[in-house]
Design a protein around this motif. Structure first.
Motif, mmCIF file in Angstrom:
data_model
loop_
_atom_site.group_PDB
_atom_site.id
_atom_site.type_symbol
_atom_site.label_atom_id
_atom_site.label_comp_id
_atom_site.label_asym_id
_atom_site.label_seq_id
_atom_site.Cartn_x
_atom_site.Cartn_y
_atom_site.Cartn_z
ATOM 1 N N LYS A 73 0.872 -1.179 0.000
ATOM 2 C CA LYS A 73 0.000 0.000 0.000
ATOM 3 C C LYS A 73 0.898 1.215 0.000
ATOM 4 C CE LYS A 73 -3.545 -1.349 2.910
ATOM 5 N NZ LYS A 73 -4.447 -1.102 3.915
ATOM 6 N N SER A 125 2.600 4.334 1.135
ATOM 7 C CA SER A 125 2.774 4.908 2.462
ATOM 8 C C SER A 125 2.810 6.421 2.394
ATOM 9 C CB SER A 125 4.060 4.386 3.092
ATOM 10 O OG SER A 125 5.132 4.678 2.240
ATOM 11 N N SER A 128 0.436 10.011 8.479
ATOM 12 C CA SER A 128 0.303 9.101 9.610
ATOM 13 C C SER A 128 -0.967 9.421 10.395
ATOM 14 C CB SER A 128 1.517 9.261 10.524
ATOM 15 O OG SER A 128 1.247 8.714 11.783
ATOM 16 N N LYS A 129 -1.617 8.379 10.893
ATOM 17 C CA LYS A 129 -2.849 8.587 11.667
ATOM 18 C C LYS A 129 -2.547 9.280 12.990
ATOM 19 C CE LYS A 129 -5.567 4.857 9.634
ATOM 20 N NZ LYS A 129 -4.614 3.976 8.930
ATOM 21 N N LEU A 130 -1.295 9.186 13.458
ATOM 22 C CA LEU A 130 -0.959 9.853 14.720
ATOM 23 C C LEU A 130 -1.119 11.356 14.588
ATOM 24 C CD1 LEU A 130 2.294 8.144 16.056
ATOM 25 C CD2 LEU A 130 -0.054 7.515 16.482
ATOM 26 N N GLY A 180 -3.385 12.854 13.028
ATOM 27 C CA GLY A 180 -4.802 13.241 13.029
ATOM 28 C C GLY A 180 -5.331 13.682 11.687
ATOM 29 N N PHE A 191 -2.460 9.102 21.043
ATOM 30 C CA PHE A 191 -2.591 9.421 19.626
ATOM 31 C C PHE A 191 -2.705 8.129 18.852
ATOM 32 C CE2 PHE A 191 -1.757 13.872 20.082
ATOM 33 C CZ PHE A 191 -0.980 13.952 21.223
ATOM 34 N N PRO A 192 -3.500 7.980 17.854
ATOM 35 C CA PRO A 192 -4.388 9.014 17.291
ATOM 36 C C PRO A 192 -5.508 9.364 18.262
ATOM 37 C CG PRO A 192 -4.319 7.061 15.891
ATOM 38 C CD PRO A 192 -3.593 6.740 17.132
ATOM 39 N N TRP A 209 -10.730 1.058 12.245
ATOM 40 C CA TRP A 209 -9.916 0.590 11.132
ATOM 41 C C TRP A 209 -9.001 -0.560 11.545
ATOM 42 C CZ3 TRP A 209 -8.531 5.405 13.384
ATOM 43 C CH2 TRP A 209 -7.279 5.400 14.021
ATOM 44 N N ASP A 218 -3.105 -0.908 9.809
ATOM 45 C CA ASP A 218 -2.351 -0.896 8.566
ATOM 46 C C ASP A 218 -0.891 -1.076 8.949
ATOM 47 O OD1 ASP A 218 -1.869 1.596 5.947
ATOM 48 O OD2 ASP A 218 -1.660 -0.579 5.987
ATOM 49 N N TRP A 219 -0.159 -1.914 8.206
ATOM 50 C CA TRP A 219 1.224 -2.177 8.586
ATOM 51 C C TRP A 219 2.039 -0.890 8.673
ATOM 52 C CZ3 TRP A 219 4.902 -0.420 5.286
ATOM 53 C CH2 TRP A 219 4.497 -0.174 3.971
ATOM 54 N N ASP A 273 1.229 1.887 9.879
ATOM 55 C CA ASP A 273 0.981 2.653 11.093
ATOM 56 C C ASP A 273 1.759 2.129 12.283
ATOM 57 O OD1 ASP A 273 -2.491 2.945 10.207
ATOM 58 O OD2 ASP A 273 -0.853 4.386 9.911
ATOM 59 N N ILE A 329 4.263 1.741 14.935
ATOM 60 C CA ILE A 329 5.284 2.654 15.430
ATOM 61 C C ILE A 329 6.585 1.883 15.628
ATOM 62 C CG2 ILE A 329 5.935 4.187 17.337
ATOM 63 C CD1 ILE A 329 2.925 4.636 17.803
ATOM 64 N N ASP A 380 7.555 5.458 11.997
ATOM 65 C CA ASP A 380 6.721 4.261 11.793
ATOM 66 C C ASP A 380 7.211 3.422 10.632
ATOM 67 O OD1 ASP A 380 3.882 6.124 10.353
ATOM 68 O OD2 ASP A 380 5.736 5.410 9.423
ATOM 69 N N GLY A 425 5.875 2.956 7.876
ATOM 70 C CA GLY A 425 5.619 3.586 6.588
ATOM 71 C C GLY A 425 6.633 4.663 6.252
ATOM 72 N N ARG A 460 7.341 7.349 7.999
ATOM 73 C CA ARG A 460 6.928 8.711 8.364
ATOM 74 C C ARG A 460 7.388 9.062 9.766
ATOM 75 N NH1 ARG A 460 0.965 6.967 6.914
ATOM 76 N NH2 ARG A 460 1.647 5.510 8.530
ATOM 77 N N VAL A 482 6.458 11.667 12.954
ATOM 78 C CA VAL A 482 5.496 12.614 13.522
ATOM 79 C C VAL A 482 6.152 13.219 14.753
ATOM 80 C CG1 VAL A 482 3.185 12.953 14.477
ATOM 81 C CG2 VAL A 482 3.562 11.193 12.748
ATOM 82 N N ASN A 503 0.230 0.565 17.307
ATOM 83 C CA ASN A 503 -0.005 1.725 16.448
ATOM 84 C C ASN A 503 -0.549 2.924 17.197
ATOM 85 O OD1 ASN A 503 -2.448 0.556 16.983
ATOM 86 N ND2 ASN A 503 -3.337 1.094 15.014
ATOM 87 N N ASN A 504 -0.414 2.927 18.496
ATOM 88 C CA ASN A 504 -0.860 4.069 19.291
ATOM 89 C C ASN A 504 0.275 4.592 20.149
ATOM 90 O OD1 ASN A 504 -3.690 4.244 18.642
ATOM 91 N ND2 ASN A 504 -3.932 2.322 19.731
ATOM 92 N N LEU A 505 0.260 5.900 20.371
ATOM 93 C CA LEU A 505 1.257 6.515 21.248
ATOM 94 C C LEU A 505 0.549 7.036 22.478
ATOM 95 C CD1 LEU A 505 4.244 7.482 21.499
ATOM 96 C CD2 LEU A 505 3.404 9.711 20.750
#
Lengths: 117, 443
Positions: free
Chosen positions: A107, A109, A113-115, A117, B11-12, B19, B22-23, B25, B27, B43, B45, B47, B49, B433-435
């Protein structure tokens, strides 16, 4: 008066049976777990878990694709179906030729990121 | 433990969590900067944050600042090395902050092969009143200009920009597991499974190899490098840990290539206790110096060990994280959990250490009182200021109320990454996947 203490003989018998129970339950739980593993996988190497894992770790990410093999296989097997990948698509075994269809769909990327928001 | 930790944020922030994970996401790293004002996550992906703590003067005196999203950017992208037929993941393995020198913030982020230096800067003003350009950027016909004016800076909405300033590539054949910035703030090291390289932050086309444990014949390979870190104060000293449970301390003044260690830290093992699993569970997944530089902490599968740099033959303290897993090693080997790489961290005063476990549990050990606590990162506790309730795992026998039995633990819910604010009792805990951010309860 104080209660009579148990005789030495009784103490030793008690101690021995406690020890036996401990042995059965595994003072060394690791050894019991090892025995379980060897029972399930008798062909597991004699050497302790070591270099097999290391080599696998070093080769992480390796993907094999040979366009010659792929095209030859496609030509040869026009009527038959190509042997499909097993559950682990990353492992190439036997006659299986990796095909573009086998590659795990990545997928994108490039989505926030969902973090965030 | 006297300290009580309470929930601050997660977070989120979305309440509706329908949902699938997703791989991308997942962390993969968490790190506070040197002041603790910023918290970065990376993460799978690729990314990053960054969260920023609210400033003191904006908040009420009885609470510390909350963390809000400050910036986010795509650090690394997936690549394919056609020459070696190697897929390169974009997963961020580590983030390390540079100390702040000017208005901008800098951090290093790395995936398996490439390290990048990112500059994060704020822009809150913009120039207006150009002579040759309209406000929307179109050029004006010079013949229509009849007067001259001096452009001025006017305030604008805060914009946070991240730009890659250096890309350090092509120096690692194997997968990078660690980066560490030297106390000289000019150089840093990067470590992969078999080699450690030394870089200068300004120079991207050259790097020095300082450790090479690759055997001439790969069939003889018995151990790999699992983590490396520079000493916090001595710019010539670094350590690296191995998959065999040893830590080597090297002094760069001794020679250019530090293949020969200055100190070797290894706890002697009773050979009669050896099993198939011994080496796997002794593999060190993380090594961290204390802030003081006097001690270092290592994390292996079942325990956390504190070593005094002056004593090589055994750790000075050992804390059991989840000893009850010793009788589950067979299934943990089958589901690969035995290879999970847990990290560990110190609090600012080096008096408490923290590490993660399964079932979204994490553990803290107070080195002074010798007390320990197990807490859980879960959305059930997410009313602000809710104090976390201590958890207990029941290893065997009768399970008391509120205890959870080993067989009920969810091994898919792992806390591999945790971080402790350098100055305050604020902790960041990453589940899959959560902080979560917790702070100690201020009465």
């Amino acid at each position: 008066m104080f209660p009579k203490p148990p005789s030495l003989g009784k103490v030793l018998i008690f101690w021995q049976s406690w020890w036996d129970t401990q042995e059965k339950e595994g003072i060394l739980p690791e050894r019991a777990e090892e025995a379980k593993l060897k029972a399930k996988y008798p062909s597991l190497g004699q050497k302790p878990g070591g270099s097999d894992f290391l080599m696998k770790r070093l080769q992480k990410g390796q993907k094999y694709f040979d366009s010659g093999d792929y095209n030859m296989a496609k030509a040869k097997m026009k009527n038959k179906q190509l042997p499909s990948a097993g559950p682990d698509k990353n492992l190439v075994t036997g006659d299986h030729i990796p095909t573009p269809q086998d590659l795990p769909q990545r997928k994108s990327s490039l989505v926030t990121s969902k973090l965030a928001g | 433990m006297r300290k009580l930790f309470a929930f601050l944020s997660v977070f989120p922030t979305l309440k509706d969590l329908m949902w699938e994970i997703d791989w991308s996401d997942i962390i993969s790293t968490v790190e506070f900067n040197h002041s603790g004002e910023l918290l970065a996550t990376g993460d799978k992906g690729g990314r990053v944050v960054i969260f920023q703590q609210e400033q003191e003067n904006k908040i009420q005196s009885h609470s510390r600042g909350e963390y809000n999203v400050y910036s986010t950017f795509q650090s690394h992208e997936p690549e394919f090395d056609y020459l070696k037929s190697l897929e390169i993941e974009e997963k961020i393995n580590k983030i390390r902050w540079l100390p702040q020198k000017n208005a901008a913030q800098f951090l290093l982020s790395t995936n398996d092969k490439t390290i990048k230096l990112w500059k994060i800067s704020e822009r809150d003003k913009r120039p207006e009143g150009y002579n040759l350009k309209e406000e929307d950027g179109r050029y004006r016909d010079p013949t229509t200009v009849t007067t001259l004016r001096v452009p001025v800076f006017r305030p604008m909405d805060l914009m946070v920009e991240a730009s890659p300033r250096r890309i350090f590539a092509n120096a690692h054949t194997y997968h990078i597991n660690s980066i560490s910035i030297n106390s000289d703030y000019e150089t840093y090291l990067s470590a992969d499974d078999l080699r450690i390289n030394l870089w200068h932050l300004e120079i991207t086309d050259r790097s020095f190899n300082i450790v090479d444990i690759k055997p001439a014949n790969m069939e003889e390979l018995t151990e790999v490098i699992t983590a490396a870190e520079f000493h916090p104060n001595s710019c010539n000293t670094f350590v690296y840990s191995s998959s065999k449970g040893t830590i080597r301390l090297c002094d760069m003044r001794a020679s250019a290539l530090c293949d020969r260690h200055s100190k070797l830290f290894e706890e002697p093992e009773d050979p009669s206790n050896r099993s198939f699993f011994s080496e796997i569970i002794s593999s060190i997944s993380d090594v961290k110096f204390s802030h003081s530089g006097r001690y270092m902490m290592t994390r292996d599968y079942l325990s956390v060990k504190i070593w005094d740099l002056n004593m090589e033959n055994r750790p000075v303290e050992t804390y059991q994280v989840h000893e009850y897993l010793r009788s589950k090693l067979c299934s943990l080997y089958e589901n690969d959990c035995i290879f999970d790489k847990f990290e560990c961290c110190w609090n600012g005063s080096d008096s408490v250490v923290m590490t993660g476990s399964y079932n979204n549990f994490f553990r803290m050990f107070d080195r002074n009182t010798k007390r320990d606590i197990t807490l859980e990162a879960s959305r059930e506790n997410n009313k602000p200021r809710t104090v976390l309730k201590p958890r207990k795992v029941c290893a065997s026998g009768k399970r008391k109320k509120d205890e959870i039995s080993v067989d009920s633990l969810d091994f898919n819910k792992k806390i591999l990454h945790t971080a402790w604010h350098p100055k305050e009792n604020i902790i960041a805990v990453a589940t899959t996947n959560n902080l979560y951010i917790f702070q100690d309860k201020v009465n």
